[in-house]
Design a protein around this motif. Structure first.
Motif, PDB file in Angstrom:
ATOM      1  N   VAL A   5      38.633  15.089  16.021  1.00 18.68           N
ATOM      2  CA  VAL A   5      38.969  13.681  16.141  1.00 18.68           C
ATOM      3  C   VAL A   5      37.897  12.874  15.433  1.00 18.68           C
ATOM      4  CG1 VAL A   5      39.254  11.818  17.804  1.00 18.68           C
ATOM      5  CG2 VAL A   5      40.149  14.078  18.317  1.00 18.68           C
ATOM      6  N   THR A  11      36.561   5.476  13.110  1.00 17.47           N
ATOM      7  CA  THR A  11      37.850   4.797  13.222  1.00 17.47           C
ATOM      8  C   THR A  11      37.696   3.303  12.970  1.00 17.47           C
ATOM      9  OG1 THR A  11      38.415   6.416  14.888  1.00 17.47           O
ATOM     10  CG2 THR A  11      39.911   4.586  14.641  1.00 17.47           C
ATOM     11  N   ALA A  12      36.623   2.719  13.515  1.00 12.93           N
ATOM     12  CA  ALA A  12      36.421   1.281  13.334  1.00 12.93           C
ATOM     13  C   ALA A  12      36.104   0.963  11.875  1.00 12.93           C
ATOM     14  CB  ALA A  12      35.299   0.788  14.235  1.00 12.93           C
ATOM     15  N   LEU A  13      35.221   1.739  11.286  1.00 17.55           N
ATOM     16  CA  LEU A  13      34.791   1.459   9.909  1.00 17.55           C
ATOM     17  C   LEU A  13      35.926   1.699   8.907  1.00 17.55           C
ATOM     18  CD1 LEU A  13      32.511   0.807   7.874  1.00 17.55           C
ATOM     19  CD2 LEU A  13      31.989   3.250   7.855  1.00 17.55           C
ATOM     20  N   TYR A  14      36.656   2.793   9.116  1.00 16.78           N
ATOM     21  CA  TYR A  14      37.659   3.186   8.124  1.00 16.78           C
ATOM     22  C   TYR A  14      39.071   2.688   8.443  1.00 16.78           C
ATOM     23  CZ  TYR A  14      33.905   6.382   6.708  1.00 16.78           C
ATOM     24  OH  TYR A  14      32.708   6.908   6.306  1.00 16.78           O
ATOM     25  N   ASP A  15      39.172   1.815   9.452  1.00 12.95           N
ATOM     26  CA  ASP A  15      40.487   1.352   9.928  1.00 12.95           C
ATOM     27  C   ASP A  15      41.465   1.020   8.795  1.00 12.95           C
ATOM     28  OD1 ASP A  15      41.808  -0.081  12.619  1.00 12.95           O
ATOM     29  OD2 ASP A  15      42.358  -1.063  10.744  1.00 12.95           O
ATOM     30  N   ARG A  16      41.052   0.157   7.878  1.00 17.16           N
ATOM     31  CA  ARG A  16      41.999  -0.335   6.870  1.00 17.16           C
ATOM     32  C   ARG A  16      42.455   0.759   5.915  1.00 17.16           C
ATOM     33  NH1 ARG A  16      41.391  -3.526  10.300  1.00 17.16           N
ATOM     34  NH2 ARG A  16      41.292  -5.784  10.079  1.00 17.16           N
ATOM     35  N   GLN A  17      41.552   1.678   5.587  1.00 11.04           N
ATOM     36  CA  GLN A  17      41.966   2.710   4.632  1.00 11.04           C
ATOM     37  C   GLN A  17      42.753   3.830   5.314  1.00 11.04           C
ATOM     38  OE1 GLN A  17      37.982   3.180   3.291  1.00 11.04           O
ATOM     39  NE2 GLN A  17      37.765   5.252   4.067  1.00 11.04           N
ATOM     40  N   ILE A  18      42.481   4.079   6.611  1.00  9.47           N
ATOM     41  CA  ILE A  18      43.284   5.062   7.338  1.00  9.47           C
ATOM     42  C   ILE A  18      44.735   4.592   7.356  1.00  9.47           C
ATOM     43  CG2 ILE A  18      43.728   6.130   9.601  1.00  9.47           C
ATOM     44  CD1 ILE A  18      40.690   6.073  10.065  1.00  9.47           C
ATOM     45  N   ARG A  19      44.912   3.280   7.355  1.00  4.86           N
ATOM     46  CA  ARG A  19      46.272   2.740   7.314  1.00  4.86           C
ATOM     47  C   ARG A  19      46.920   3.010   5.962  1.00  4.86           C
ATOM     48  NH1 ARG A  19      46.886  -0.094  11.950  1.00  4.86           N
ATOM     49  NH2 ARG A  19      44.906  -0.579  12.959  1.00  4.86           N
ATOM     50  N   VAL A  20      46.123   3.270   4.940  1.00  2.00           N
ATOM     51  CA  VAL A  20      46.685   3.578   3.622  1.00  2.00           C
ATOM     52  C   VAL A  20      46.930   5.080   3.484  1.00  2.00           C
ATOM     53  CG1 VAL A  20      46.302   3.512   1.130  1.00  2.00           C
ATOM     54  CG2 VAL A  20      45.564   1.595   2.555  1.00  2.00           C
ATOM     55  N   TRP A  21      45.895   5.914   3.854  1.00  2.00           N
ATOM     56  CA  TRP A  21      46.057   7.330   3.535  1.00  2.00           C
ATOM     57  C   TRP A  21      46.115   8.258   4.739  1.00  2.00           C
ATOM     58  CZ3 TRP A  21      41.530   5.788   0.164  1.00  2.00           C
ATOM     59  CH2 TRP A  21      40.326   5.755   0.874  1.00  2.00           C
ATOM     60  N   VAL A  23      44.955   9.707   8.860  1.00  2.00           N
ATOM     61  CA  VAL A  23      43.794  10.321   9.507  1.00  2.00           C
ATOM     62  C   VAL A  23      43.437  11.642   8.845  1.00  2.00           C
ATOM     63  CG1 VAL A  23      42.864  11.125  11.699  1.00  2.00           C
ATOM     64  CG2 VAL A  23      44.551   9.304  11.666  1.00  2.00           C
TER      65      VAL A  23
END
Lengths: 323, 641
Positions: A5, A11-21, A23
């Motif tokens: 996990v 999760t907080a730092l990468y929030d916007r890019q996780i939404r693109v590509w 987890v």
């Protein structure tokens, strides 16, 4: 990889890019080790992108000292020479890049990249070569190919307002979305040596002129034993002569390699910062694609010329080799 | 290109950047490296943690500080001798007027919302300053150039409008998860924690009779001496149990639909379970209200997990309780904020419980947050590429290299081998009300609609004016400004409440109203046509503006409206769609020799399918570029030179 996990911090730092590509890609990135050789503006842009994306580690190689030319398009290095304290380009860039993302390990390897053996490259998942001779590029590429592990190999260079990326993913498997379904695909890549040996007349008629122009420049530096990018207007007659020879040898009409274009590449060898940003951005995206195994990677050259504004993919591989 | 000539073109030139976010950080860096000497930058935002993955000029230690100011400091470190002037302010502030804009040679937008883009477009038109506009979503992006008299303006082409959902879909017949989110956020959350005076459709039922509706108003109030746990369970049972039962009683609604199932807290959570497991102490360690979290007190960590109905119910009750115990002072003033952890938890849980009722697949907090907060998908690479393209266009503008202006699309999948696709800019749309001052037409019930409705729904919401002045002939009906005397203010306030046909200078069918925004220097004439009836679902504003280019995107509702119960307001619930990207202009008739659909699809996906597929006319000549087809009826394709 399953069951792991991302931390709350990630999760907080990468929030916007996780939404693109997603987890899964983020997890793969956080395990990837990247090597770059040759720290000019385009590579600085790439490094910024890949550090922000959150790879595991980034290793920089470039023992040159900072010169005005070397940092003209590099935002990682302050222009104050007094602050350099004998540090190399790689060390100066490393100092800045570390701040961009505390979760990425950025370090420097000293030495001449052309002398590094296979063991050295085995530590990396991605190798990017820039500002080095064609011979060096070929040798790194070959060393990577000999390893059992699949290393993604790239070269990148910008001259004037033009940029070029070469990609060798060897045998690459990936998945892509088609109508909401994931389909498995694969691609076979030629090495840089194989790619540029494809006879010009065997290429499709519409191949960008920039491809030929870059080969002429590369060849000129090779035969004249120049450092990469070390050409000036005085070399123009020699370059035009070489172009003529190469076109004749390849039975290619000379109009495919306009003198005007070569003139631009010779007259201004400095990188053009907007092009560094564009090429460094495309390269960043391609590296992320290769690491994630998701999405169709480009095969196998990318060209951008700010003059016409086109960003073009060219497949330069010999049709009979199946690559 | 990267020549002396180019650097001399930058000498003494002044640029204005609007936005210091994802595109802005990249843009400021690239401008500085490219030799720009005098850069002004406006951004009203402060730095947040979720910015740090791409806004590379910012660090953890900068969180909470002004983006414009920190961006300046960061860039001066590698280019100390250039001039950067930051403004931590809203670009819509009256200080940034036409005179302010006039001092610049070019304006570069890196904005994230339609309103600000339109505002800047108008000021650039009025000040006659060229504008380079941009946007990104995920791997997609675009850069366009707008020069008055040479190209179209930003508003010449329709923009995807905010997505709206019919009220009854939200209140009674949700079929998608987003409907549940809108219900949880705009109705339930607003009802419980927001302004009590706001109109709210939460308790609207098809079969409502006056008495139950009245009673319903009190249901949400906490009763005297009511234990907070009891209160939470009562609300739970009311909205997820009772309200569903009421809805079920209207057989007509469910003829062709799956019947929802009522959910009561006692079925999901045996008594006492909440108190047993809830551990408020975990929240006591900190005084920082923004970190109060139901997930933390229940020991749940992974925002990617999809919670069960029981877990959602526990989160719901725990978050409810935490609002009352830790944040009671804010209750009554809260509006949903995607960065408010507790609010996101509450809305996620409520949406999921409702989704369970209606047999809609549940989603994780991470996904629910994205939907509820309309979070823009963003990566550093696309922003860097777009910023590079903006700078190349800006340089052309400063060199007056007009014939080489391009709009460029950054694609995810190659089209005709291209990932970056330049297209020749369009001529201005002759019927654009912004740059050509063509009159608009408004159908409205002049005997029922008040001036206030006209101001709110048309002048502000549709025309995007902030300091409007409304005139009929020489009679001034309304204006906004700081220097009005009291009599005027009282007079305008009274006018707002009047029906159009009863104004001092009556607005009736056939007359023309003039609306002006002094700050934007924009004037619009609107021809009024009286119309008696409007379709509540299709025309929720109760008025219809035409000759106006913004595309409508009211979600097509395949559910029939239920009865005539209607709602307390006829405004549908709005969900702002992210507008970082503008779609390729669409056309009705096109001559198409070759259709690279991938590109069109990229963009129609970005616009959430609200747009037509677009087709491109491709000029196959090698040294040429692509042109996008447009409606030839409006605007013939023409080269600009």
């Amino acid at each position: 990889m399953d069951g792991e996990v991302l931390t709350e911090q990630e999760t907080a730092l990468y929030d916007r890019q996780i939404r693109v590509w997603g987890v899964d890609t983020q997890r793969r990135l956080s395990k990837a080790h990247i090597l770059v050789c040759g720290m000019k503006g385009t590579v600085a842009e790439f490094c910024k992108n890949i550090v922000l994306a959150g790879v595991s580690s980034l290793t920089l190689v470039d023992d040159r000292v900072a010169t005005e030319e070397a940092i003209s398009a590099n935002f990682l290095i302050p222009p104050d020479e007094n602050a350099y304290g004998g540090k190399t380009l790689a060390e100066l860039c490393c100092d800045s890049l570390k701040d961009f993302n505390p979760m990425v390990r950025v370090s420097v390897e000293k030495g001449d990249v052309s002398s590094f053996g296979g063991d050295f490259f085995d530590k990396y998942d991605v190798v990017v070569a820039s500002c080095c001779s064609l011979a060096t590029k070929k040798s790194i590429n070959e060393k990577c190919r000999k390893l059992s592990k699949h290393i993604a190999f790239y070269t990148v260079d910008c001259r004037d307002s033009c940029g070029e990326i070469f990609v060798d993913l060897q045998h690459h498997r990936y998945s892509k979305k088609k109508l909401d379904e994931n389909i498995e695909c694969q691609l076979q890549y030629p090495s840089i040596e194989e790619a540029i040996s494809v006879p010009w007349r065997a290429l499709p008629r519409k191949v960008t002129k920039l491809y030929f122009a870059m080969r002429v420049m590369e060849r000129f530096e090779e035969v004249e034993k120049r450092n990469p990018g070390d050409v000036s207007s005085a070399d123009l007659p020699g370059i035009l002569k070489l172009k003529k020879e190469l076109c004749e040898a390849n039975s290619l009409n000379e109009s495919h390699v306009p003198d005007k274009l070569l003139e631009r590449l010779v007259m201004c060898t400095r990188e053009f910062p907007p092009v560094c940003a564009i090429i460094g951005g495309i390269l960043g995206q391609e590296v992320i694609k290769a690491i994630s195994g998701k999405g169709e990677p480009l095969k196998n050259f990318f060209f951008f010329d700010a003059m016409d504004g086109k960003g073009i993919i060219e497949d330069i591989s010999s049709p009979d080799s199946g690559s | 290109m990267a020549s002396q000539q180019q650097f001399s073109a930058l000498k003494g030139k002044k640029v204005l950047m609007v936005g210091a976010g994802g595109i802005g950080c990249e843009l400021l860096k690239t401008l500085a490296l490219s030799g720009f000497q005098d850069i002004h930058i406006i951004d009203m935002d402060t730095i947040e943690v979720s910015n740090l993955n791409r806004q590379f000029l910012f660090r953890q230690s900068h969180v909470g500080q002004s983006k414009a100011k920190v961006a300046r400091e960061a860039v001066l470190k590698f280019r100390p001798h250039i001039k950067i002037t930051p403004y931590h302010a809203n670009v819509k502030d009256p200080d940034f007027n036409v005179d302010f804009f006039k001092q610049f040679n070019v304006v570069l937008n890196g904005l994230d919302n339609l309103d600000a883009r339109r505002h800047v477009n108008r000021l650039c038109l009025a000040a006659e300053v060229p504008l380079v506009e941009s946007g990104t979503t995920g791997f997609l992006g675009q850069v366009t150039v707008h020069v008055k008299g040479r190209t179209e303006c930003y508003e010449c082409q329709p923009k995807p409008a905010p997505k709206t959902y019919p009220v009854c879909t939200i209140t009674s017949t949700p079929s998608k998860f987003v409907h549940c989110i809108v219900w949880a956020k705009d109705l339930l959350f607003a009802k419980l924690f927001g302004d009590k005076n706001q109109e709210n459709d939460l308790n609207v039922h098809s079969s409502d009779v006056a008495s139950s509706s009245e009673k319903a108003e009190y249901v949400f109030e906490r009763r005297k001496d009511e234990d907070i746990d009891q209160y939470g369970r009562r609300i739970y049972d009311h909205v997820f149990g009772y309200n569903i039962e009421v809805a079920l009683s209207n057989e007509e609604t469910w003829k062709n639909r799956t019947r929802p199932k009522p959910i009561y807290s006692s079925d999901v959570l045996p008594n006492g379970l909440v108190q047993q497991n809830g551990n408020l102490d975990k929240n006591c360690a900190t005084d920082d209200l923004s970190s109060v979290s139901a997930m933390a007190s229940l020991g749940m960590k992974n925002p990617q997990d999809i919670w069960s109905l029981m877990e959602n119910s526990r989160i719901f009750l725990e978050a409810f309780k935490l609002f009352f115990m830790k944040r009671e002072k804010e209750i009554g003033n809260l509006t949903f904020d995607k960065d408010d952890q507790l609010a996101v938890e509450f809305v996620t849980a409520a949406a999921n419980i409702r989704a369970s009722s209606f047999d809609i697949p549940l989603k994780s907090l991470f996904e629910a947050k994205g939907i509820a907060g309309n979070i823009v998908h963003a990566v550093a690479t696309t922003n860097a590429i777009i910023a590079g393209l903006i700078v190349t266009e800006a340089i052309k503008v400063l060199q007056s290299d007009t014939k080489n202006y391009r709009m460029t699309y950054c694609l995810e999948h190659p089209t005709r081998k291209m990932l970056l696709m330049p297209v020749e800019p369009f001529e201005a749309n002759k019927s654009c009300y912004v740059c050509s001052e063509t009159p608009l037409k408004l159908e409205i019930n002049t005997r029922r609609a008040k001036l206030r409705d006209f101001v709110e729904k048309i002048v502000k919401a549709k025309l995007g004016m902030y300091f409007p002045l409304i005139m009929h002939g020489s009679a001034l009906l309304y204006e906004v400004g700081d220097d009005l005397d009291e009599d005027m203010v009282a007079n305008y306030a009274a006018n707002l409440e009047k029906v159009l046909s009863e104004l001092p200078s009556p607005i009736t069918s056939g007359i023309t109203v003039t609306v002006e925004d002094m700050k934007q220097e924009l004037t619009c004439n609107i021809n009024i046509k009286h119309r008696e009836e409007f379709d509540e679902e299709k025309e929720p504003d109760g008025m219809l503006l035409s000759g106006w280019t913004r595309a409508s995107s009211v979600e097509k509702d395949d559910n029939k409206p239920i009865g005539n119960g209607g709602s307390t307001s006829n405004a549908s619930v709005e969900v702002e769609k992210n507008d970082e990207i503008r779609t390729v202009p669409s056309g009705k008739k096109r001559k198409v020799r070759e259709v690279p659909m991938a590109a069109a699809q990229d963009f129609s996906n970005a616009a959430d399918g609200t747009r037509n597929h677009n087709e491109l006319e491709v000029i196959v000549d090698e040294d040429d570029f692509l042109m996008l087809g447009q409606d030839p009826g409006i605007n013939k394709k023409k080269r600009l030179q």
